[in-house]
Design a protein around this motif. Structure first.
Motif, PDB file in Angstrom:
ATOM      1  N   GLU A 105      53.416  42.721  43.153  1.00 16.20           N
ATOM      2  CA  GLU A 105      52.247  43.419  43.687  1.00 16.20           C
ATOM      3  C   GLU A 105      51.438  44.032  42.551  1.00 16.20           C
ATOM      4  O   GLU A 105      51.980  44.682  41.656  1.00 16.20           O
ATOM      5  N   ILE A 106      50.121  43.810  42.603  1.00 18.00           N
ATOM      6  CA  ILE A 106      49.210  44.323  41.574  1.00 18.00           C
ATOM      7  C   ILE A 106      48.999  45.819  41.781  1.00 18.00           C
ATOM      8  O   ILE A 106      48.645  46.263  42.868  1.00 18.00           O
ATOM      9  N   ARG A 107      49.211  46.583  40.701  1.00 18.72           N
ATOM     10  CA  ARG A 107      49.006  48.031  40.762  1.00 18.72           C
ATOM     11  C   ARG A 107      47.708  48.459  40.097  1.00 18.72           C
ATOM     12  O   ARG A 107      46.919  49.172  40.678  1.00 18.72           O
ATOM     13  N   LEU A 108      47.477  48.035  38.864  1.00 22.68           N
ATOM     14  CA  LEU A 108      46.268  48.412  38.135  1.00 22.68           C
ATOM     15  C   LEU A 108      45.819  47.250  37.256  1.00 22.68           C
ATOM     16  O   LEU A 108      46.645  46.456  36.798  1.00 22.68           O
ATOM     17  N   ILE A 109      44.497  47.165  36.998  1.00 20.44           N
ATOM     18  CA  ILE A 109      43.926  46.052  36.235  1.00 20.44           C
ATOM     19  C   ILE A 109      42.911  46.593  35.236  1.00 20.44           C
ATOM     20  O   ILE A 109      42.100  47.454  35.575  1.00 20.44           O
ATOM     21  N   ALA A 110      42.947  46.048  34.021  1.00 17.61           N
ATOM     22  CA  ALA A 110      41.917  46.344  33.014  1.00 17.61           C
ATOM     23  C   ALA A 110      41.402  45.017  32.458  1.00 17.61           C
ATOM     24  O   ALA A 110      42.180  44.216  31.950  1.00 17.61           O
ATOM     25  N   LEU A 111      40.100  44.797  32.587  1.00 18.87           N
ATOM     26  CA  LEU A 111      39.462  43.621  31.991  1.00 18.87           C
ATOM     27  C   LEU A 111      39.090  43.982  30.565  1.00 18.87           C
ATOM     28  O   LEU A 111      38.389  44.952  30.325  1.00 18.87           O
ATOM     29  N   MET A 112      39.562  43.183  29.638  1.00 15.61           N
ATOM     30  CA  MET A 112      39.327  43.463  28.217  1.00 15.61           C
ATOM     31  C   MET A 112      38.203  42.555  27.707  1.00 15.61           C
ATOM     32  O   MET A 112      37.126  42.557  28.256  1.00 15.61           O
ATOM     33  N   PHE A 133      41.668  43.554  44.561  1.00 15.55           N
ATOM     34  CA  PHE A 133      42.910  42.888  44.195  1.00 15.55           C
ATOM     35  C   PHE A 133      44.129  43.810  44.247  1.00 15.55           C
ATOM     36  O   PHE A 133      45.260  43.334  44.299  1.00 15.55           O
ATOM     37  N   LEU A 134      43.897  45.110  44.204  1.00 13.63           N
ATOM     38  CA  LEU A 134      45.014  46.063  44.171  1.00 13.63           C
ATOM     39  C   LEU A 134      45.835  45.979  45.453  1.00 13.63           C
ATOM     40  O   LEU A 134      45.292  45.877  46.548  1.00 13.63           O
ATOM     41  N   GLY A 135      47.151  45.993  45.302  1.00 13.11           N
ATOM     42  CA  GLY A 135      48.047  45.918  46.457  1.00 13.11           C
ATOM     43  C   GLY A 135      48.335  44.504  46.914  1.00 13.11           C
ATOM     44  O   GLY A 135      49.107  44.293  47.841  1.00 13.11           O
ATOM     45  N   THR A 136      47.705  43.518  46.282  1.00 15.77           N
ATOM     46  CA  THR A 136      47.968  42.117  46.639  1.00 15.77           C
ATOM     47  C   THR A 136      48.946  41.515  45.627  1.00 15.77           C
ATOM     48  O   THR A 136      49.244  42.123  44.605  1.00 15.77           O
ATOM     49  N   GLY A 137      49.434  40.340  45.940  1.00 18.13           N
ATOM     50  CA  GLY A 137      50.325  39.649  45.017  1.00 18.13           C
ATOM     51  C   GLY A 137      51.788  39.744  45.384  1.00 18.13           C
ATOM     52  O   GLY A 137      52.570  38.878  45.039  1.00 18.13           O
ATOM     53  N   GLY A 138      52.167  40.806  46.081  1.00 19.94           N
ATOM     54  CA  GLY A 138      53.548  40.944  46.544  1.00 19.94           C
ATOM     55  C   GLY A 138      53.691  40.258  47.892  1.00 19.94           C
ATOM     56  O   GLY A 138      53.814  39.043  47.979  1.00 19.94           O
ATOM     57  N   ASP A 139      53.646  41.049  48.963  1.00 12.68           N
ATOM     58  CA  ASP A 139      53.719  40.498  50.322  1.00 12.68           C
ATOM     59  C   ASP A 139      52.366  39.989  50.819  1.00 12.68           C
ATOM     60  O   ASP A 139      52.302  39.207  51.752  1.00 12.68           O
ATOM     61  N   THR A 140      51.283  40.457  50.207  1.00 10.72           N
ATOM     62  CA  THR A 140      49.930  40.067  50.587  1.00 10.72           C
ATOM     63  C   THR A 140      49.372  39.125  49.525  1.00 10.72           C
ATOM     64  O   THR A 140      49.469  39.417  48.337  1.00 10.72           O
ATOM     65  N   ASP A 141      48.796  38.023  49.946  1.00  9.02           N
ATOM     66  CA  ASP A 141      48.248  37.061  48.991  1.00  9.02           C
ATOM     67  C   ASP A 141      47.069  37.644  48.218  1.00  9.02           C
ATOM     68  O   ASP A 141      46.264  38.400  48.766  1.00  9.02           O
ATOM     69  N   VAL A 142      46.965  37.258  46.948  1.00  9.86           N
ATOM     70  CA  VAL A 142      45.791  37.594  46.149  1.00  9.86           C
ATOM     71  C   VAL A 142      44.615  36.816  46.735  1.00  9.86           C
ATOM     72  O   VAL A 142      44.722  35.608  46.956  1.00  9.86           O
ATOM     73  N   ALA A 175      51.121  37.205  39.401  1.00  8.41           N
ATOM     74  CA  ALA A 175      52.049  37.639  40.452  1.00  8.41           C
ATOM     75  C   ALA A 175      53.176  36.620  40.610  1.00  8.41           C
ATOM     76  O   ALA A 175      54.350  36.997  40.737  1.00  8.41           O
ATOM     77  N   GLY A 176      52.836  35.348  40.565  1.00  2.16           N
ATOM     78  CA  GLY A 176      53.848  34.304  40.661  1.00  2.16           C
ATOM     79  C   GLY A 176      54.811  34.347  39.489  1.00  2.16           C
ATOM     80  O   GLY A 176      56.021  34.137  39.655  1.00  2.16           O
ATOM     81  N   TYR A 177      54.311  34.642  38.304  1.00  4.93           N
ATOM     82  CA  TYR A 177      55.163  34.735  37.119  1.00  4.93           C
ATOM     83  C   TYR A 177      56.169  35.879  37.269  1.00  4.93           C
ATOM     84  O   TYR A 177      57.345  35.723  36.965  1.00  4.93           O
ATOM     85  N   VAL A 178      55.689  37.006  37.752  1.00  5.96           N
ATOM     86  CA  VAL A 178      56.591  38.147  37.955  1.00  5.96           C
ATOM     87  C   VAL A 178      57.679  37.781  38.958  1.00  5.96           C
ATOM     88  O   VAL A 178      58.867  38.024  38.721  1.00  5.96           O
ATOM     89  N   LYS A 179      57.284  37.191  40.078  1.00  4.81           N
ATOM     90  CA  LYS A 179      58.253  36.823  41.117  1.00  4.81           C
ATOM     91  C   LYS A 179      59.280  35.816  40.598  1.00  4.81           C
ATOM     92  O   LYS A 179      60.468  35.931  40.880  1.00  4.81           O
ATOM     93  N   GLU A 180      58.794  34.824  39.861  1.00  2.00           N
ATOM     94  CA  GLU A 180      59.668  33.736  39.431  1.00  2.00           C
ATOM     95  C   GLU A 180      60.534  34.081  38.215  1.00  2.00           C
ATOM     96  O   GLU A 180      61.691  33.699  38.145  1.00  2.00           O
ATOM     97  N   HIS A 181      59.955  34.817  37.264  1.00  2.33           N
ATOM     98  CA  HIS A 181      60.648  35.031  35.990  1.00  2.33           C
ATOM     99  C   HIS A 181      61.142  36.463  35.753  1.00  2.33           C
ATOM    100  O   HIS A 181      62.078  36.660  34.978  1.00  2.33           O
TER     101      HIS A 181
END
Length: 184
Positions: A105-112, A133-142, A175-181
């Motif tokens: 799940e996405i918590r915070l984002i910074a575009l560099m 995008f915040l709160g997505t990626g875990g149980d909720t799709d991005v 999000a997929g990388y976190v879940k998988e790896h």
């Protein structure tokens, strides 16, 4: 024939002087640029780590989007990860730092670093742009398309669809990388 040699010699001399000058300018400015980039990275890490502590960066090879990650912890307890992501936008590569919990799940984002269009894609640098995008990626799709957004959110990306799709794809892959790896 002599004129061609004389002109060619002058041009070669001008090129040599220009190359030396560029080399000297680079030698002087490279350390300052490196310091500025390091300060920007530190500020972005502070912005996305929340109340957790970020560990040392672990580089990732062989992945086009995930370039590395920082484990997050609070005391001895794991809190998630900050991923260094590369997204592809209208202006080319966009570098992101994104904190995920251990479920992806996405918590915070910074575009560099990015070269997006001012007034359109550059809007993604604002924290309120990233709220969709915040709160997505875990149980909720991005959200990967405008159809997955509310009307005000879809309106906010009007004119910058390529930026949105590039960011969304990178965040989804992160999000997929976190879940998988990395996830527990």
């Amino acid at each position: 024939m002599n004129d061609m040699i004389r002109v060619g010699g002058k041009l070669a001399l001008i090129c040599a002087v220009a190359a030396i000058a560029l080399g000297l300018v680079n030698a002087v400015t490279a350390p300052a640029i490196a310091r500025v980039k390091a300060a920007q990275l530190a500020a972005a890490l502070d912005a996305v780590r929340g109340t957790s502590q970020a560990g040392a960066e672990i580089e990732v090879s062989g992945d086009e989007v995930v370039r590395g990650y920082y484990p997050l912890s609070s005391g001895a307890k794991a809190q998630g990860y900050i991923l260094k992501l590369t997204a592809i936008g209208y202006g080319g590569d966009m570098e992101l730092l994104v904190s995920y919990d251990s479920t992806g799940e996405i918590r915070l984002i910074a575009l560099m670093d990015n070269l997006e269009t001012p007034g359109l894609g550059k809007e993604a640098e604002k924290p309120e742009y990233m709220e969709k995008f915040l709160g997505t990626g875990g149980d909720t799709d991005v959200p990967l398309s405008k159809q997955q957004l509310t009307q005000p959110q879809a309106d906010s990306i009007s004119g910058a669809s390529i930026t949105f799709m590039g960011l969304a794809q990178a965040l989804h892959q992160g999000a997929g990388y976190v879940k998988e790896h990395l996830g527990h």
